[in-house]
Design a protein around this motif. Sequence first.
Motif, mmCIF file in Angstrom:
data_model
loop_
_atom_site.group_PDB
_atom_site.id
_atom_site.type_symbol
_atom_site.label_atom_id
_atom_site.label_comp_id
_atom_site.label_asym_id
_atom_site.label_seq_id
_atom_site.Cartn_x
_atom_site.Cartn_y
_atom_site.Cartn_z
ATOM 1 N N THR A 170 31.252 30.304 66.491
ATOM 2 C CA THR A 170 32.618 30.200 65.933
ATOM 3 C C THR A 170 32.715 29.450 64.606
ATOM 4 O OG1 THR A 170 33.410 28.132 66.982
ATOM 5 C CG2 THR A 170 33.529 30.151 68.309
ATOM 6 N N VAL A 171 31.627 29.375 63.862
ATOM 7 C CA VAL A 171 31.721 28.827 62.512
ATOM 8 C C VAL A 171 32.196 29.959 61.600
ATOM 9 C CG1 VAL A 171 30.469 27.827 60.560
ATOM 10 C CG2 VAL A 171 29.871 27.177 62.903
ATOM 11 N N THR A 172 33.312 29.742 60.902
ATOM 12 C CA THR A 172 33.846 30.810 60.068
ATOM 13 C C THR A 172 33.148 30.867 58.735
ATOM 14 O OG1 THR A 172 35.900 29.911 60.911
ATOM 15 C CG2 THR A 172 36.066 31.896 59.579
ATOM 16 N N GLU A 173 31.892 31.305 58.777
ATOM 17 C CA GLU A 173 31.175 31.468 57.522
ATOM 18 C C GLU A 173 31.388 32.895 57.023
ATOM 19 O OE1 GLU A 173 29.600 33.590 59.747
ATOM 20 O OE2 GLU A 173 28.093 33.536 58.131
ATOM 21 N N MET A 174 30.628 33.272 56.020
ATOM 22 C CA MET A 174 30.854 34.572 55.377
ATOM 23 C C MET A 174 30.860 35.762 56.330
ATOM 24 S SD MET A 174 29.213 35.206 51.677
ATOM 25 C CE MET A 174 27.562 35.263 52.175
ATOM 26 N N PHE A 175 29.898 35.757 57.215
ATOM 27 C CA PHE A 175 29.732 36.920 58.065
ATOM 28 C C PHE A 175 30.886 37.029 59.059
ATOM 29 C CE2 PHE A 175 27.747 39.000 61.822
ATOM 30 C CZ PHE A 175 27.591 40.241 61.248
ATOM 31 N N MET A 176 31.266 35.892 59.633
ATOM 32 C CA MET A 176 32.398 35.859 60.556
ATOM 33 C C MET A 176 33.662 36.320 59.851
ATOM 34 S SD MET A 176 33.839 34.545 63.469
ATOM 35 C CE MET A 176 33.730 32.948 64.208
ATOM 36 N N ALA A 177 33.858 35.877 58.618
ATOM 37 C CA ALA A 177 35.031 36.293 57.850
ATOM 38 C C ALA A 177 35.036 37.810 57.685
ATOM 39 C CB ALA A 177 35.030 35.610 56.483
ATOM 40 N N THR A 178 33.866 38.377 57.433
ATOM 41 C CA THR A 178 33.754 39.820 57.260
ATOM 42 C C THR A 178 34.091 40.548 58.565
ATOM 43 O OG1 THR A 178 31.914 39.316 55.783
ATOM 44 C CG2 THR A 178 32.272 41.630 56.327
ATOM 45 N N GLN A 179 33.539 40.026 59.648
ATOM 46 C CA GLN A 179 33.805 40.647 60.958
ATOM 47 C C GLN A 179 35.296 40.721 61.237
ATOM 48 O OE1 GLN A 179 31.244 38.049 63.386
ATOM 49 N NE2 GLN A 179 30.285 39.899 64.187
ATOM 50 N N ARG A 180 36.000 39.676 60.876
ATOM 51 C CA ARG A 180 37.440 39.654 61.126
ATOM 52 C C ARG A 180 38.156 40.727 60.322
ATOM 53 N NH1 ARG A 180 38.604 33.179 61.344
ATOM 54 N NH2 ARG A 180 37.862 32.898 63.491
ATOM 55 N N ILE A 181 37.726 40.882 59.069
ATOM 56 C CA ILE A 181 38.362 41.901 58.235
ATOM 57 C C ILE A 181 38.035 43.297 58.777
ATOM 58 C CG2 ILE A 181 38.582 42.831 55.905
ATOM 59 C CD1 ILE A 181 37.686 39.985 54.928
ATOM 60 N N VAL A 182 36.807 43.472 59.235
ATOM 61 C CA VAL A 182 36.423 44.761 59.822
ATOM 62 C C VAL A 182 37.298 45.069 61.032
ATOM 63 C CG1 VAL A 182 34.583 45.989 61.060
ATOM 64 C CG2 VAL A 182 34.045 44.696 58.996
ATOM 65 N N ALA A 183 37.563 44.037 61.841
ATOM 66 C CA ALA A 183 38.357 44.242 63.046
ATOM 67 C C ALA A 183 39.762 44.734 62.704
ATOM 68 C CB ALA A 183 38.433 42.944 63.854
ATOM 69 N N ARG A 184 40.256 44.327 61.559
ATOM 70 C CA ARG A 184 41.604 44.756 61.179
ATOM 71 C C ARG A 184 41.605 46.114 60.480
ATOM 72 N NH1 ARG A 184 43.499 42.301 57.272
ATOM 73 N NH2 ARG A 184 42.070 40.542 57.077
ATOM 74 N N THR A 185 40.548 46.388 59.687
ATOM 75 C CA THR A 185 40.604 47.560 58.798
ATOM 76 C C THR A 185 39.752 48.729 59.274
ATOM 77 O OG1 THR A 185 38.766 46.685 57.529
ATOM 78 C CG2 THR A 185 40.973 46.092 56.777
ATOM 79 N N TYR A 186 38.862 48.502 60.224
ATOM 80 C CA TYR A 186 37.939 49.550 60.689
ATOM 81 C C TYR A 186 37.133 50.170 59.554
ATOM 82 C CZ TYR A 186 40.849 48.933 64.756
ATOM 83 O OH TYR A 186 41.527 48.364 65.786
ATOM 84 N N GLU A 187 36.642 49.345 58.657
ATOM 85 C CA GLU A 187 35.747 49.860 57.603
ATOM 86 C C GLU A 187 34.404 49.120 57.632
ATOM 87 O OE1 GLU A 187 35.628 52.311 55.644
ATOM 88 O OE2 GLU A 187 37.650 53.106 55.940
ATOM 89 N N PRO A 188 33.692 49.220 58.746
ATOM 90 C CA PRO A 188 32.471 48.407 58.865
ATOM 91 C C PRO A 188 31.431 48.701 57.777
ATOM 92 C CG PRO A 188 32.569 50.044 60.609
ATOM 93 C CD PRO A 188 33.890 50.078 59.925
ATOM 94 N N LEU A 189 31.223 49.972 57.476
ATOM 95 C CA LEU A 189 30.141 50.289 56.549
ATOM 96 C C LEU A 189 30.358 49.606 55.205
ATOM 97 C CD1 LEU A 189 27.531 51.772 55.927
ATOM 98 C CD2 LEU A 189 28.916 53.747 55.193
ATOM 99 N N ALA A 190 31.491 49.849 54.603
ATOM 100 C CA ALA A 190 31.769 49.309 53.270
ATOM 101 C C ALA A 190 31.754 47.785 53.291
ATOM 102 C CB ALA A 190 33.115 49.820 52.771
#
Lengths: 222, 245
Positions: A170-190
């Motif tokens: 649960t450390v909100t580093e870069m990768f975690m931040a990205t995962q959260r955005i993916v969860a909202r936008t469904y654009e994992p590849l990009a």
Amino acid sequence: MLSERVLGILSDSFFRILIPGLTVTIPLTVISFSLALVIAIIVALIQFAKVKILKDIARFYVWVIRGTPLLVQLFVVFYGLPNVGILIDPFPAAVIVFAINEGAYCAETIRAGLEAVPYGQMEAGECVGMSYMQIMRRILLPQALRISFPTLANSVISMIKDTSLAANITVTEMFMATQRIVARTYEPLALYIEVGLIYLVFCTVLTRLQRYGEKKLGRYRI
Amino acid sequence: MILSIKDIKKSFGEQNVLNGISLDVEKGDVVALLGPSGSGKTTLLRCMNCLETPDSGVMEFAGNSYNLSALSSREKASIRKRTGFVFQNFNLFRNKTALENVTEGLIVVRKMNRKEAVEKAEETLEKVGMASWASHYPFELSGGQQQRVAIARAIAADPEIVYFDEPTSALDPELAGEVLSVMKMLAEEGMTMVVVTHAMDFARNVSKHVIFMEHGVVVERGKTEKLFSDPEEERTRAFLRLEEI
Ligand SMILES: Nc1ncnc2c1ncn2[C@@H]1O[C@H](COP(=O)(O)OP(=O)(O)OP(=O)(O)O)[C@@H](O)[C@H]1O
Ligand SMILES: [Mg+2]
């Protein structure tokens, strides 16, 4: 694939990924690695000096840490220790684990560096009248670190990528931040490619720093 | 008598390398230590400077008495503070410039302040002809230059005695010459020196006494002239004949 929507998401998310990168990933790496170096130097000195019991402890430490996955170590500290009443916040927990983990690897690197310094350097120091610790601090260790420098630089580069594992605690580093955005936008590849590129930029900067450092240190040759 | 050693014995495992060596050195004396390869010359010097611990042996040095087989670290420090050692392969500190190699001991061990130490080091480098190389690192210097810096390092703190272990055998004849002439100058200045060497010219022309050893014992010792012109022992004669070639 690169529709306007995706481009929009990428540019919107850029700073929301970069900022945790600058405020979490990099500090996590810098702090952990600095502590790791301190641990590594102490452990390497203990092993090099062949201090009886301490040496066994040092070897045990290196053995355990190098023999178990980093992810398991993170989980033990963050999810496991609360069982015995030790609760540590995510960021400090990550720092502790990364420092202890990296310390074991760097200890081996520095020990090898110390062993690569010819024995005559130690004897020359003795003949000048210096004490063991003076010789160590002023003659052997500087040379050992010079020898180890490329390998240590390599370790930092590895580590900056490994900090992405801290997302698991649960450390909100870069990768975690990205995962959260993916969860909202469904654009994992990009988005995962985007974060990958940011890691790449970080590592490129580090590689440049390594070259610069080597050049600076190269004033004398080992 | 500045240095007097009694009955040093040293073995490595089964092999007896020093079988009871005694040795006296007067102040200002230059002693050449000769002997075939493996006779224990290096080991003897290393025992005198506590780089090696002999099985037994006592040393009187600069007014103190030491049991060489059981020295405390304080005693070692006090011996080394008053001796210099020059190695066959120089062993300059590779992470230090020529100047720093000399100032290191002055600052760290003698607690001189930096300015004083630098002055003293520059003066000493001047003496060995290396002043203009002060800011160079060892890898930038030739073997002969490195050895001269090493000599400067060994004498900078005005030791009572300097040990040389084959200081020129890693060098070409030409480079050896420049090192030997520095040593000759030191001898003429009255520096007390014990020199292990295969450079017969140096032994013959510069040393005042010669000790010839073999198999860890002294075969013959005496004034240089006498030993070279009229040795008592057949072994010495044979050795000198071989070395002259
Ligand atoms: N650290 C050591 N461990 C085991 N044996 C050693 C060690 N140092 C020296 N020896 C042995 O002791 C003997 C004497 O060695 P030493 O180096 O003192 O001879 P030397 O007279 O200096 O010879 P050279 O002229 O070749 O330098 C040799 O047989 C050597 O193999
Ligand atoms: Mg020798």
